[in-house]
Motif scaffolding. Structure first.
Motif, short mmCIF file in Angstrom:
data_model
loop_
_atom_site.label_atom_id
_atom_site.label_comp_id
_atom_site.label_asym_id
_atom_site.label_seq_id
_atom_site.Cartn_x
_atom_site.Cartn_y
_atom_site.Cartn_z
N MET A 100 0.87 -1.19 0.00
CA MET A 100 0.00 0.00 0.00
C MET A 100 0.89 1.22 0.00
N GLN A 101 0.56 2.18 -0.82
CA GLN A 101 1.40 3.37 -0.87
C GLN A 101 1.28 4.18 0.42
N HIS A 102 2.28 4.96 0.68
CA HIS A 102 2.33 5.99 1.74
C HIS A 102 2.61 5.45 3.14
N TRP A 140 -3.43 4.08 4.69
CA TRP A 140 -3.75 5.14 3.72
C TRP A 140 -5.13 5.77 3.95
N ARG A 174 -2.82 11.02 4.03
CA ARG A 174 -2.19 9.69 4.07
C ARG A 174 -0.72 9.70 3.65
N ASP A 290 1.51 -0.16 -4.46
CA ASP A 290 0.53 -1.03 -5.12
C ASP A 290 0.00 -0.45 -6.43
N ASN A 291 -0.17 0.87 -6.49
CA ASN A 291 -0.68 1.44 -7.75
C ASN A 291 0.39 1.43 -8.84
N MET A 343 -2.19 9.70 -11.31
CA MET A 343 -3.13 8.93 -10.49
C MET A 343 -4.19 9.80 -9.84
C1 XUL Z 1 -3.08 5.69 -3.25
C2 XUL Z 1 -3.69 5.15 -2.03
C3 XUL Z 1 -4.28 3.80 -2.04
C4 XUL Z 1 -3.31 2.87 -1.38
C5 XUL Z 1 -3.93 1.54 -1.04
O1 XUL Z 1 -2.65 7.01 -3.11
O2 XUL Z 1 -3.65 5.77 -1.00
O3 XUL Z 1 -4.63 3.38 -3.32
O4 XUL Z 1 -2.18 2.75 -2.18
O5 XUL Z 1 -4.32 0.84 -2.10
#
Ligand code: XUL
Length: 581
Positions: A100-102, A140, A174, A290-291, A343
Motif C-alpha cells: 500500500m502506498q504511503h 492510507w 495519508r 501497489d498502484n 493517479m
Molecule cells: C493511493 C492510495 C491507495 C493505497 C492503497 O494514493 O492511498 O490506493 O495505495 O491501495
C-alpha cells in the motif's frame, strides 16, 4: 499450460489493506501458483476489521493503523501456502513486490542487526518482535494529519500548487511526510530511537533481503518529501518533517533511492533458504507501491488508462508529460525513465456502490427467495433501465449527485450525499434537489458520479490525438471490473477510443505487476525497457477481454456537456454545505 520443470519462476507479492497475495509466474509470464492470506479471516488474533485497527490518539482523535507483526505472520503463512500448493520455491530466481502506498514502518536501533541475524529457526513475527520502534503502520485511509498537511502546504511561497509542482502532489492526510511529522510530535522519544523509516514496500523487501532496503523510485513520490525534478529529497520538506534545519538524521533514516528499479538489490536472506528452500542466488528487486505495480500488469502504452475498482477507486495512466496539480497525483514511473504515473485516488469506491446496492436489494420483501445481500442483479437492472443522467431526453433536467459514505480525497469533502438538478440548455442552472422517491435511479447516478469525477480531473492528460480526447484503451481491474453494468457506464462516461477491456486477472493485477517486474529484472538484456520486454511475452488474448465498445458518439458528448456543471456542484457543496473545502 504445462511448463518445463526447469523453467525459472518469479515471485510477486502484494501487501494490501485486507490481504497478502503471492503469485509465481514463469519466464513466459504464465501463472504457476498463487496464495492469499486474509488478515481478518486467517489471523483473527489481531482483531483487524477490513485489515485495520482504530487507535485513539493522546489528542482524543482517531488514527487508522495496522499492526506490523500481523504482516510478518501473513508472509510466513503465504509462503507455506505456496509450498503446500506444490510450488518448488528453489526455482524462484527473483522476488519483487508491492505495498500500500504511503504507509511507513519504523525500525528500532537494533532492528537492522536483528534482521541480519534471521536464520529460519523461529518464525518472522517472533524473531523480529524487537525490530520496530513503532508497533503499527499508519494506513492510507487515515485522516489524522490535517494540521501537518497545512504545515506542508505552507512550506513554499506558492503554497499547495508549488508543493504539487515540486513533489507531484499537494499535502494529503495519508502521505508519508505528514504522517511521519505527526508521529514524531506524538512520540518524540520513539522517533529518536528509530534507526530507519521504510515504506510498506521497502519494509517487505527488507525482510527478504535481511537488511533495510532502499525506498523505491516510484513509491518515494507518495511521501510529499521527494523533489521529482531534482531526483532528491527536498531540504525544506525534510526540515519540516524532522523538525530541524539539520536534516542529516532524517536523511539517514530514509536512506538513498536507487534509480534502476530493475537491478537486483542483493540475494535473498538465509531465513528463506533455510525455511522455504529458496536458492541462495535468488535476487531481490526493489518493491514498489501497489498502484505503480498495477500499471506493470500489462504493457501499458502512454495514453491507455487503468480504472481500478476495489476498496478505493484509482485511475492510473502512464504519460511522458509532467503536468502536476493539487487536484491529482504525479509519481515517478516504476520502471521507465522519462515516463510518469498519473493517479487519481478515491476513498469512496466499492463501499459507496455497495450502499446503493443494499438499498435497492432492501426493496424486495424479505423471503427465502429474496436475493442474497451481495447480489448485483437488481442494481444492474436499475443501471440499464435508467436513462443517462436520469433525464428521459436531453431537453429534460439532468441529475448530478455525490455519494460519499466516507470523507473523500478528491474533492476533499466530508461524508454526505448530495443531488442537484441541472436545467437543460441553454439555461443550465444547477439547483439542489431532494432524494429520488426510490433508490433505483441512484444505481446509474452513483456510477456516473464516480466516472464524471475521473473524467473532469483526467481531462488535461488524456490524449488529444484521440478525437474527442479520451483514453486510447480503458482497462478495468479490481472486484467491480467483472460487473457488465459498471463496464458499460465507465465506457459511456470515460470513452476509450479502442474500447473498454477487462484484465482477465484483474483482481491479481498488483501482484502480477510485481512478478512481471521480477522477471524483467532477471531476464532483460542490457537496457531493455519493461514495456518492450513484457510486450514480447504477454499474450493479449489470454490476458484481457474487450467488454465494451467504449466511446459512443453522442453519449460521450452528452456526458461531456455536464462535466463543467459537475465541477460547479463539487465546489458548491464544498462552499455552501461545508463552509469551504
Ligand atoms: C493511493 C492510495 C491507495 C493505497 C492503497 O494514493 O492511498 O490506493 O495505495 O491501495
Amino acid at each position: 499450460m504445462a511448463q518445463p520443470a526447469e523453467e525459472p519462476l518469479y515471485l510477486g507479492l502484494d501487501l494490501s489493506t485486507q490481504q497478502l497475495k503471492a503469485i509465481l509466474v514463469t519466464s513466459s509470464l504464465v501463472i504457476a501458483h498463487t496464495a492469499t492470506v486474509s488478515f481478518d479471516n486467517d489471523l483473527t488474533q489481531y482483531g483487524t476489521q477490513k485489515g485495520v485497527l482504530t487507535a485513539i490518539l493522546a489528542t482524543g482523535g482517531q488514527a487508522i493503523v495496522a499492526p506490523v507483526v500481523l504482516w510478518l505472520e501473513a508472509l510466513d503463512l503465504a509462503l507455506s501456502r505456496l509450498q503446500s500448493s506444490g510450488a518448488d520455491l528453489s526455482r524462484v530466481r527473483g522476488v519483487s513486490g508491492a505495498g500500500m502506498q504511503h504507509g511507513t514502518v519504523y525500525w528500532s536501533v537494533q532492528g537492522p542487526s536483528i534482521l541480519a541475524s534471521l536464520n529460519g529457526s523461529r518464525p518472522l513475527a517472533e524473531a523480529l518482535s524487537d525490530a520496530f520502534s513503532r508497533d503499527v503502520s499508519p494506513n492510507w485511509q487515515d485522516a489524522s494529519t490535517q494540521a501537518e498537511c497545512e504545515a506542508f502546504d505552507r512550506v513554499f511561497p506558492g503554497g499547495r500548487d508549488e508543493l504539487a509542482a515540486v513533489t507531484g502532489s499537494s499535502a494529503h492526510h495519508r502521505f508519508s511526510g505528514p504522517q511521519i511529522l505527526r508521529w514524531r510530535k506524538e512520540d518524540p522519544k520513539a522517533y529518536e530511537q528509530t534507526s530507519h523509516i521504510s515504506l510498506i514496500s521497502s519494509f517487505l523487501a527488507s525482510i527478504f533481503l535481511g537488511k533495510v532496503a532502499p525506498i523505491d523510485l516510484a513509491d518515494v513520490t507518495g511521501m510529499n518529501l521527494w523533489d521529482i525534478r531534482a531526483g532528491d529529497w527536498h531540504q525544506d520538506l525534510l526540515a519540516l518533517c524532522g523538525g530541524s534545519p539539520n536534516t542529516s538524521s532524517l536523511r539517514q533514516k530514509l536512506g538513498s533511492v536507487p534509480t534502476d528499479s530493475g537491478a537486483s538489490l542483493a540475494t535473498i536472506s538465509p531465513y528463506f533458504t533455510a525455511r522455504y528452500g529458496f536458492s541462495p542466488s535468488c535476487a531481490i528487486l526493489p518493491f514498489t507501491g501497489d498502484n505503480p505495480s498495477t500499471i506493470l500488469s500489462l504493457p501499458l502504452r502512454a495514453g491507455d488508462a487503468i480504472l481500478s475498482l476495489g476498496t478505493s477507486t484509482t485511475f492510473l495512466m502512464s504519460t511522458p508529460t509532467y503536468n502536476p496539480s493539487p487536484a491529482y497525483h504525479f509519481m515517478n514511473h516504476p520502471t521507465t525513465p522519462g515516463l510518469y504515473m498519473f493517479m487519481l485516488c478515491y476513498k469512496n469506491g466499492a463501499l459507496a456502490r455497495e450502499q446503493i446496492r443494499d438499498r435497492i436489494n432492501a426493496l424486495s420483501p424479505p423471503s427465502s427467495a429474496s436475493p442474497p445481500p451481495a447480489d448485483w442483479t437488481a442494481f444492474n437492472t436499475a443501471v440499464t433501465t435508467t436513462p443517462p443522467l436520469s433525464a428521459p431526453t436531453p431537453t429534460h433536467p439532468a441529475t448530478l449527485a455525490l455519494y460519499f459514505p466516507l470523507p473523500e480525497i478528491v474533492p476533499p469533502l466530508h461524508a454526505g450525499e448530495w443531488r442537484f438538478s441541472l436545467a437543460p440548455p441553454p439555461i443550465r442552472t444547477l439547483s439542489p434537489r431532494p432524494a429520488f422517491p426510490s433508490p433505483l435511479p441512484d444505481a446509474r447516478a452513483i456510477l456516473e458520479s464516480q466516472f464524471l469525477s475521473v473524467r473532469r480531473r483526467a481531462a488535461p492528460l488524456v490524449p488529444a490525438a484521440a478525437r474527442p480526447p479520451q483514453p486510447t484503451r480503458l482497462y478495468l481491474a479490481g472486484g467491480a471490473s467483472v460487473n457488465p453494468a459498471v463496464a458499460s457506464v465507465a465506457g459511456a462516461v470515460l470513452g476509450g477510443a479502442e474500447g473498454v477491456f477487462r484484465l482477465a486477472r484483474g483482481e491479481n493485477a498488483c501482484a502480477l505487476g510485481a512478478a512481471y517486474k521480477a522477471a524483467w529484472g532477471g531476464e532483460r538484456r542490457g537496457g531493455e525497457a519493461f514495456e518492450a520486454w513484457v510486450g514480447a511475452r504477454w499474450r493479449e488474448e489470454a490476458c484481457v477481454r474487450r467488454v465494451d465498445a467504449g466511446y459512443q458518439e453522442g453519449l460521450f458528448e452528452r456526458y461531456g456537456e455536464v462535466v463543467e456543471a459537475f465541477g460547479e456542484m463539487e465546489e458548491r457543496v464544498g462552499r455552501e454545505v461545508q463552509g469551504g473545502a
